[in-house]
Design a protein around this motif. Structure first.
Motif, PDB file in Angstrom:
ATOM      1  N   ILE A   1       0.837  -1.198   0.000  1.00 42.18           N
ATOM      2  CA  ILE A   1       0.000   0.000   0.000  1.00 42.18           C
ATOM      3  C   ILE A   1       0.873   1.249   0.000  1.00 42.18           C
ATOM      4  O   ILE A   1       0.558   2.250  -0.662  1.00 42.18           O
ATOM      5  N   ALA A   2       1.992   1.213   0.722  1.00 50.41           N
ATOM      6  CA  ALA A   2       2.926   2.350   0.714  1.00 50.41           C
ATOM      7  C   ALA A   2       3.506   2.556  -0.679  1.00 50.41           C
ATOM      8  O   ALA A   2       3.600   3.692  -1.170  1.00 50.41           O
TER       9      ALA A   2
ATOM     10  N   THR B   1       0.869   4.003  -2.933  1.00 43.85           N
ATOM     11  CA  THR B   1       0.657   5.420  -2.633  1.00 43.85           C
ATOM     12  C   THR B   1       1.734   6.276  -3.285  1.00 43.85           C
ATOM     13  O   THR B   1       1.442   7.285  -3.941  1.00 43.85           O
ATOM     14  N   ARG B   2       2.995   5.873  -3.133  1.00 47.14           N
ATOM     15  CA  ARG B   2       4.098   6.651  -3.720  1.00 47.14           C
ATOM     16  C   ARG B   2       4.005   6.697  -5.242  1.00 47.14           C
ATOM     17  O   ARG B   2       4.172   7.752  -5.854  1.00 47.14           O
TER      18      ARG B   2
ATOM     19  N   THR C   1       1.390   6.227  -7.173  1.00 46.10           N
ATOM     20  CA  THR C   1       0.209   6.964  -7.623  1.00 46.10           C
ATOM     21  C   THR C   1       0.440   8.462  -7.556  1.00 46.10           C
ATOM     22  O   THR C   1       0.113   9.199  -8.499  1.00 46.10           O
ATOM     23  N   VAL C   2       1.016   8.929  -6.448  1.00 46.17           N
ATOM     24  CA  VAL C   2       1.292  10.352  -6.304  1.00 46.17           C
ATOM     25  C   VAL C   2       2.295  10.819  -7.356  1.00 46.17           C
ATOM     26  O   VAL C   2       2.135  11.892  -7.962  1.00 46.17           O
TER      27      VAL C   2
ATOM     28  N   ARG D   1     -13.162  13.185  -0.054  1.00 47.04           N
ATOM     29  CA  ARG D   1     -12.063  14.060  -0.439  1.00 47.04           C
ATOM     30  C   ARG D   1     -12.563  15.500  -0.618  1.00 47.04           C
ATOM     31  O   ARG D   1     -11.889  16.460  -0.246  1.00 47.04           O
TER      32      ARG D   1
ATOM     33  N   PHE E   1      -8.356   2.557  -3.863  1.00 47.42           N
ATOM     34  CA  PHE E   1      -7.089   3.005  -3.290  1.00 47.42           C
ATOM     35  C   PHE E   1      -6.446   4.081  -4.167  1.00 47.42           C
ATOM     36  O   PHE E   1      -6.281   5.231  -3.771  1.00 47.42           O
ATOM     37  N   SER E   2      -6.043   3.700  -5.372  1.00 43.67           N
ATOM     38  CA  SER E   2      -5.261   4.574  -6.237  1.00 43.67           C
ATOM     39  C   SER E   2      -6.025   5.834  -6.627  1.00 43.67           C
ATOM     40  O   SER E   2      -5.477   6.942  -6.584  1.00 43.67           O
TER      41      SER E   2
ATOM     42  N   ILE F   1      -6.270   8.263  -3.657  1.00 43.60           N
ATOM     43  CA  ILE F   1      -4.943   8.830  -3.367  1.00 43.60           C
ATOM     44  C   ILE F   1      -4.643   9.961  -4.341  1.00 43.60           C
ATOM     45  O   ILE F   1      -4.188  11.044  -3.953  1.00 43.60           O
TER      46      ILE F   1
ATOM     47  N   GLU G   1      -6.986  13.089  -3.738  1.00 41.25           N
ATOM     48  CA  GLU G   1      -6.574  13.858  -2.546  1.00 41.25           C
ATOM     49  C   GLU G   1      -5.281  14.629  -2.818  1.00 41.25           C
ATOM     50  O   GLU G   1      -5.138  15.787  -2.398  1.00 41.25           O
ATOM     51  N   TYR G   2      -4.355  14.015  -3.535  1.00 36.74           N
ATOM     52  CA  TYR G   2      -3.098  14.693  -3.857  1.00 36.74           C
ATOM     53  C   TYR G   2      -3.356  15.936  -4.715  1.00 36.74           C
ATOM     54  O   TYR G   2      -2.841  17.026  -4.418  1.00 36.74           O
TER      55      TYR G   2
END
Length: 292
Positions: free
Chosen positions: A100-101, A104-105, A107-108, A144, A241-242, A245, A248-249
């Motif tokens: 998941i970490a 997250t990285r 995707t951002v 969000r 998830f993606s 993320i 929100e970013y």
């Protein structure tokens, strides 16, 4: 995901299948090619490549290469965590946390590559000038949107938001050229949104879209479109998830650009509001303890 869609080639014409085959065979090399060079290598044409890009959910060949580069980087760095199925049935808690970490990285990073400063500055200026800001979202994206609303309220930006379709329609009808609206929709197919955007556009409202469907009806009606990475399949994903993320970013970046337009002014407003809220809270606590 882009590579997965190219591999499946669902709904591709014979020419599009040949382009997909060429990309899959020469992945790294494609990143350095022009659209004309790919057309020559795949025995195709520039318009066919552009049509395939749009079929894949990206706006053009430049964006196609950005998304491809991000996927290749993710595959090299993390073993390519699947945005739809980021963990398996028998994976440990530590492995799930790591996946998941990584997701997250990556995707951002991919969302960052799709942003550009000119559009961010223009959107921030729209939000700063607006008499009222309308937020349109649904489902997980509403969470969000509510977070974004909270940030805007703290710097004295009046925001209207509702999860009721009828109320959203009233907002769309009432908005004027002095207002700004933000449509947050990953797939770009939320019922009513295209119609709301059309009405608001006719009334001169400044419109911003945050979506993975950059060629959809909502995006076509908006002045500024922030593209989201196309990583999720609605039928195969465990959860959003993606997509969430990425949303929100982008909202955090947009808020930060708005804040930065009048940094000291916004900071002072936020501090004053926070000080007042804490003062009221302390007073309530004292009354509750019988101190007053």
């Amino acid at each position: 995901m882009l590579l997965e869609k190219l591999s499946r080639a669902e709904g591709f014409s014979a020419a599009e299948q040949e382009i997909a085959r060429c990309v899959l065979e020469r992945r790294e090399e494609i990143l350095g090619m022009t659209i004309g060079q790919l057309a020559e290598a795949a025995y195709s044409s520039n318009p066919t490549i552009v049509r395939l890009c749009r079929k894949l959910g990206v706006g053009g060949f430049r964006e196609f290469k950005i998304v491809l580069a991000s996927e290749l980087e993710r595959a090299a760095d993390t073993g390519e965590v699947d945005a739809n199925l980021p963990f398996g049935m028998k994976q440990s808690a530590e492995e799930i946390a790591r996946n998941i970490a990584d997701l997250t990285r990556s995707t951002v990073r991919e969302a960052e590559l799709l942003l550009d400063g000119t559009s961010l500055n223009a959107a921030a200026s729209m939000l700063e000038r607006a008499r009222r800001v309308y937020l349109f979202a649904a489902g997980d994206s509403m969470i969000r949107a509510l977070s974004f609303q909270g940030k805007l309220l703290k710097i004295d930006r009046p925001v209207q938001i509702s999860n009721l379709m009828q109320e959203q329609g009233v907002y769309a009808y009432q908005a004027s050229a002095e207002d700004c609206a933000v449509f947050i929709t990953y797939r770009g197919r939320q019922p009513g949104f295209a119609e709301y955007a059309a009405t608001m556009r006719e009334n001169g409202v400044n419109l911003i879209a945050i979506t993975a469907d950059g060629e959809g009806e909502v995006a076509k009606r908006c002045d500024i479109v922030f593209r989201l990475p196309v990583n999720e399949d609605p039928l195969e994903k465990i959860a959003t998830f993606s997509s969430q993320i990425a949303i929100e970013y982008v909202l955090n970046v947009l808020y930060s650009c708005l804040f930065n337009l009048r940094y000291e002014h916004h900071f002072a407003i936020k501090q004053a509001g926070q000080a007042y809220a804490e003062q009221v809270e302390r007073g309530s606590e004292r009354r509750g303890n019988g101190m007053e």
